[in-house]
Scaffold this active site. Structure first.
Site, PDB file in Angstrom:
ATOM      1  N   CYS A   1       4.888  98.599  38.877  1.00  0.00           N
ATOM      2  CA  CYS A   1       4.539  98.020  37.590  1.00  0.00           C
ATOM      3  C   CYS A   1       3.122  97.415  37.554  1.00  0.00           C
ATOM      4  CB  CYS A   1       5.612  97.219  37.234  1.00  0.00           C
ATOM      5  SG  CYS A   1       5.845  96.916  35.441  1.00  0.00           S
TER       6      CYS A   1
ATOM      7  N   HIS B   1      10.895 100.379  38.797  1.00  0.00           N
ATOM      8  CA  HIS B   1      11.071  99.225  39.787  1.00  0.00           C
ATOM      9  C   HIS B   1      11.943  99.508  40.827  1.00  0.00           C
ATOM     10  CE1 HIS B   1       8.965  95.903  38.018  1.00  0.00           C
ATOM     11  NE2 HIS B   1       8.933  96.759  37.044  1.00  0.00           N
TER      12      HIS B   1
ATOM     13  N   GLU C   1      12.635  98.356  43.747  1.00  0.00           N
ATOM     14  CA  GLU C   1      13.343  97.075  44.076  1.00  0.00           C
ATOM     15  C   GLU C   1      14.367  96.379  43.166  1.00  0.00           C
ATOM     16  OE1 GLU C   1      10.592  97.219  42.593  1.00  0.00           O
ATOM     17  OE2 GLU C   1      10.420  95.203  41.217  1.00  0.00           O
TER      18      GLU C   1
END
Lengths: 82, 235
Positions: B89, B206, B208
C-alpha cells in the site's frame, strides 16, 4: 535572495480525475462552455542565494528530486529577485 | 532453520506497522523488529517490510517525502545489494517514488477511497514472493487506498510483461481480468509487481490483513510463506 514560483501540472497524457470531477461541478453551475480543467500545484521557494544562475540550478534540482514526479508531472518556474 | 530477521519500517503516519509485526511474528513465527524512520542502520535484517499508512501525511505526493527519510537511504542501499524488500500500500507508493520499482500511482479513477476485500489473480509464481501460490489462482485480500491507480508508460508496461514482473492483478472471482474488477483503474489491472532483479515487491492489497481465518481470509499467508521458504533455502 530569490523567490522561485513553481507550477507543477500533470502531463497532458495523464488523465486528471480530480480536474474531471471539478469540471462536472462547473457544468452543474451552468458553465456549459467550460471545456477542460487541469489541477496542479503552486509552490513558492525563497532561496537565500546571491546568484541567479545558482538559484535556477537549485530550484531545478529541488523540482526534479522532490517537488515533481517527472513520470507523471511537468514543472515550470520563474525566478524573481527579492 | 534459523528464524528470518524482518525489519518493519515505521514512518510518522504508518498505520499497518503493527499488523505487519503480528503477521511476521505471532503468525509466521519469525524474528521481527520495528525500525524508526530516523534510523540510519537496518541491522542484520534478511528482509525489509514497508507497511501501509499515510507516511508524512501523504503531503506533496504519497511516498514522496518518505523517499528522503534517513532509513530509506539504507533501504535503497540494501535493495541495491540484493536485499529483499516488500512494500504494501503506502509502502508500494514509497518504493515507486524511491525508484526501486517502476511507475507511479494516480488517484483511483473513481476518486473514492476504496476499502474492501478484492479478488486477485496470482499472475506468476515465478517470484520469491508468490512461489507458494498456484499460477492463475484467485485469492481474496483486502485493499484500503485512495491512490492505487497504477500507471506506467507503454515501454515500462511491456518490460514488466516481458520479464514476468506482474505478480498480482485485480480480477473477477473466476480469474478473468475485466474493467469491472479493476477497482482503481490500474493499467492491466496491476495490483502488484516485482523488480527486474526480483528482490523487491510492491502490492496495493494488504496480505498482512489476511493471515488468519478470524480476519475473514488467510490468503495473504502465501506471500509470507514464499519469502520464508526462499530465504531459508538460500541459507
Amino acid at each position: 535572495m530569490f523567490k522561485a514560483t513553481i507550477k507543477i501540472v500533470l502531463r497532458p497524457s495523464i488523465l486528471d480525475v480530480q480536474g474531471k470531477a471539478v469540471l462536472h461541478a462547473v457544468h452543474d453551475l451552468g458553465y456549459a462552455g467550460a471545456d477542460q480543467i487541469r489541477i496542479g500545484k503552486h509552490v513558492e521557494v525563497i532561496l537565500n542565494v546571491a546568484d541567479k544562475a545558482e538559484a535556477h540550478r537549485q530550484t531545478d534540482e529541488i523540482c526534479k528530486k522532490l517537488l515533481a514526479n517527472t513520470v507523471m508531472e511537468d514543472y515550470t518556474f520563474t525566478l524573481e529577485q527579492i | 532453520m534459523d528464524k528470518l530477521k524482518v525489519g518493519v519500517i515505521q514512518f510518522p503516519g504508518s498505520n499497518c506497522d503493527h499488523d505487519a509485526v503480528h503477521a511476521w511474528g505471532e503468525i509466521s513465527g519469525q524474528d521481527v523488529k520495528l525500525i524508526w524512520h530516523k534510523e540510519s542502520d537496518l541491522g542484520d535484517v534478511d528482509l525489509v517490510f514497508l507497511p501501509g499508512g499515510f507516511s508524512y501525511g501523504d503531503y506533496l505526493r504519497c511516498g514522496a517525502i518518505a523517499k528522503y527519510s534517513p532509513v530509506m537511504k539504507e533501504v535503497i542501499r540494501f535493495a541495491g545489494k540484493g536485499g529483499m524488500v516488500i512494500g504494501v500500500c503506502n509502502g508500494f507508493q514509497i518504493l515507486l517514488e524511491a525508484g526501486l520499482l517502476p511507475g507511479v500511482m494516480l488517484p483511483n479513477d473513481s476518486l473514492k477511497f476504496i476499502c474492501k476485500t478484492v479478488n486477485l489473480k496470482v499472475t506468476t509464481t515465478n517470484s520469491r514472493f508468490t512461489s507458494d501460490y498456484q499460477t492463475g489462482q484467485v485469492i481474496q485480500i483486502p485493499v484500503a487506498h485512495g491512490e492505487g491507480n497504477y500507471f506506467a508508460g507503454d515501454d515500462t508496461i511491456k518490460s514488466l510483461q516481458d520479464h514476468d514482473q506482474i505478480v498480482f492483478q485485480y480480477c473477477e472471482p473466476d480469474g478473468s481480468l475485466t474493467d469491472q474488477s479493476n477497482i482503481n483503474g490500474s493499467r492491466l489491472n496491476i495490483a502488484g509487481i516485482v523488480s527486474k532483479s526480483g528482490n523487491v515487491m510492491g502490492m496495493m492489497p494488504h496480505p498482512e490483513r489476511a493471515v488468519e481465518s478470524v480476519l475473514g481470509s488467510n490468503n495473504g499467508l502465501g506471500v509470507f510463506k514464499s519469502v520464508i521458504s526462499y530465504i531459508s533455502e538460500k541459507v
